[in-house]
Design an enzyme around this catalytic site. Sequence first.
Site, PDB file in Angstrom:
ATOM      1  N   LYS A  84       0.843  -1.281  -0.084  1.00  0.00           N
ATOM      2  CA  LYS A  84       0.042  -0.011  -0.088  1.00  0.00           C
ATOM      3  C   LYS A  84       0.902   1.232  -0.008  1.00  0.00           C
ATOM      4  CE  LYS A  84      -0.887   0.367   5.241  1.00  0.00           C
ATOM      5  NZ  LYS A  84      -1.834   0.498   5.906  1.00  0.00           N
ATOM      6  N   ASP A  85       2.184   1.218   0.361  1.00  0.00           N
ATOM      7  CA  ASP A  85       2.945   2.276   0.285  1.00  0.00           C
ATOM      8  C   ASP A  85       3.644   2.673  -1.288  1.00  0.00           C
ATOM      9  OD1 ASP A  85       2.800   2.622   2.855  1.00  0.00           O
ATOM     10  OD2 ASP A  85       4.693   1.612   3.516  1.00  0.00           O
ATOM     11  N   ARG A 135      -9.363   7.573   4.858  1.00  0.00           N
ATOM     12  CA  ARG A 135     -10.181   6.454   4.589  1.00  0.00           C
ATOM     13  C   ARG A 135     -11.185   5.863   5.637  1.00  0.00           C
ATOM     14  NH1 ARG A 135      -9.580   1.163   5.524  1.00  0.00           N
ATOM     15  NH2 ARG A 135      -7.353   1.533   5.938  1.00  0.00           N
ATOM     16  N   ARG A 136     -10.194   5.707   6.944  1.00  0.00           N
ATOM     17  CA  ARG A 136     -10.937   5.114   8.020  1.00  0.00           C
ATOM     18  C   ARG A 136     -11.851   6.223   8.664  1.00  0.00           C
ATOM     19  NH1 ARG A 136      -5.312   2.842   9.858  1.00  0.00           N
ATOM     20  NH2 ARG A 136      -5.322   0.710   9.054  1.00  0.00           N
ATOM     21  N   ARG A 153      -1.238  10.291  16.487  1.00  0.00           N
ATOM     22  CA  ARG A 153      -0.074  10.358  15.899  1.00  0.00           C
ATOM     23  C   ARG A 153       1.158   9.244  16.556  1.00  0.00           C
ATOM     24  NH1 ARG A 153      -0.580  16.960  16.738  1.00  0.00           N
ATOM     25  NH2 ARG A 153      -2.174  16.956  15.136  1.00  0.00           N
ATOM     26  N   ARG A 159       1.425   4.535  19.180  1.00  0.00           N
ATOM     27  CA  ARG A 159      -0.255   4.514  19.256  1.00  0.00           C
ATOM     28  C   ARG A 159      -0.724   3.652  20.181  1.00  0.00           C
ATOM     29  NH1 ARG A 159      -2.063   6.053  12.859  1.00  0.00           N
ATOM     30  NH2 ARG A 159      -0.069   7.441  12.412  1.00  0.00           N
ATOM     31  N   CYS A 247      -3.007   9.167  -0.529  1.00  0.00           N
ATOM     32  CA  CYS A 247      -3.203   9.282   0.593  1.00  0.00           C
ATOM     33  C   CYS A 247      -4.015  10.589   0.943  1.00  0.00           C
ATOM     34  CB  CYS A 247      -1.912   9.276   1.339  1.00  0.00           C
ATOM     35  SG  CYS A 247      -0.846  10.859   1.116  1.00  0.00           S
TER      36      CYS A 247
END
Length: 471
Positions: A84-85, A135-136, A153, A159, A247
């Site tokens: 996904k990167d 997206r989330r 962050r 996290r 992104c």
Amino acid sequence: MSEKKVIKVGSRKSELALIQTRHVISLLKEEYPDREFEIVTMNTLGDKVLDIPLPKIGEKSLFTKELETALKTGYVDFVVHSLKDLPTTLPEGMAIGAVLTREDPRDALVVHEKFKGCNLNTLPKGSVIGTSSLRRSAQLSRKYPSLIVESIRGNLNTRLKKLDELNKYSAIVLATAGLQRIGWYERISEILEPDDIMYAVGQGALAVECRKNDQEILDLLSPVYELETALKVLAERSFLKTLGGGCSAPVAVTCNLDSIEQKEDKHTKLTLKGGVWSLDGQIEIIDETSTYLSYTNNSKKCKNCPYKGKAKELSNYKTQTAGCSKRCSSTTEEEDVPKKKQKLEEVPIELLKEDPHEHCPVEIPIGSDFMGKCPYLQKDPEDVKKVLEDLEMKIPTQCPFKSASKEISTSQNEISPSVSEEDEYCGLVPHGKAEIQDFRDAALLGRKVAERMIEKGASEVMAKARATIHV
């Protein structure tokens, strides 16, 4: 390639990146026990630029530029990425030589201890959900309006520590695959099904990038190249490429490959569902369609499966992968013992509380995550007020260093590698056992879903999201 040559593998320095790289090397060592592999670590642009929000830096090659330069010059032989990167268009001369068996692509909810047993439907009204993903955030805001979505962050370890110790967040949403890779799958409170929260393009898949003309490395990678995963992620990447997403806009997918009763010479159905949202989730554009492929899965289902040995946990998670929700026939009793979990970073609670980002008077929108500490707030939090006074500002509405973002963006554009003409397969090298028509049909499926969504107004929704983020 000489059998004595040490194969150099490029990787970012982060803990998760190194875990992923070592995983790929371990699979290759099973195939080539006499070969030697050396990991070469380096920081990428996304690791170095610590004071600019990610979308403002630029989307292309943010975490791959330096690694791809090392690859191009021959300093390393291949590089391991989270798929996904990787941009949907790769630099000229580069290719995705293999994608590994995809791990669970879904998102996961991790709740604070005091809400143990709760899920998104049962968390109290007003509970704060931490995420820095557009997206989330858009999907959560749309489907769970009683919950509050706020930015969190830091890397995965940080996290989790903030969730556990700051008492600010009721829960956070992370990628299931990342939690599994780093050994924290037992922290998962709920797997978020794609019908509820669609996942990111390529999420859960590892990609190995190499030089397109390096046939020896391509041959070396072929045993770990999984065709079923390739067909799915090709459709997803083709979808994203056609949309022109990245992104800085909420874009998500779900993709399934299902066996069917033979339809002429077709054996499977590939289905792609795509979604685009406004930043607040109020606008939603969804489309779904399918195509039929001649691909037949005759391989041993769990060969090199990243879930191998975790049958108990996976049955609880209702994994999508057919055959993996029950005990694998090749799994031994010893392999049923869960892998030792990684320790969370020993970050004192004082440091978590005094994280400069937590005291920044500028509200950073979700999706504009920082990679590190902003120089503007590098001093003790007590000095923030004085810094603002020195700048003759009250509470700013935007970062005083905003002008630097333009410089970074310009710099990024200047160093961006040239790209080849439109790549039909979004950088993937066709699988050696694939029917080339299947690859073409998978790519066409992604384009078709994207084009139908563009007709419904997806481009306008995405443009507004970008405009807001890049203000």
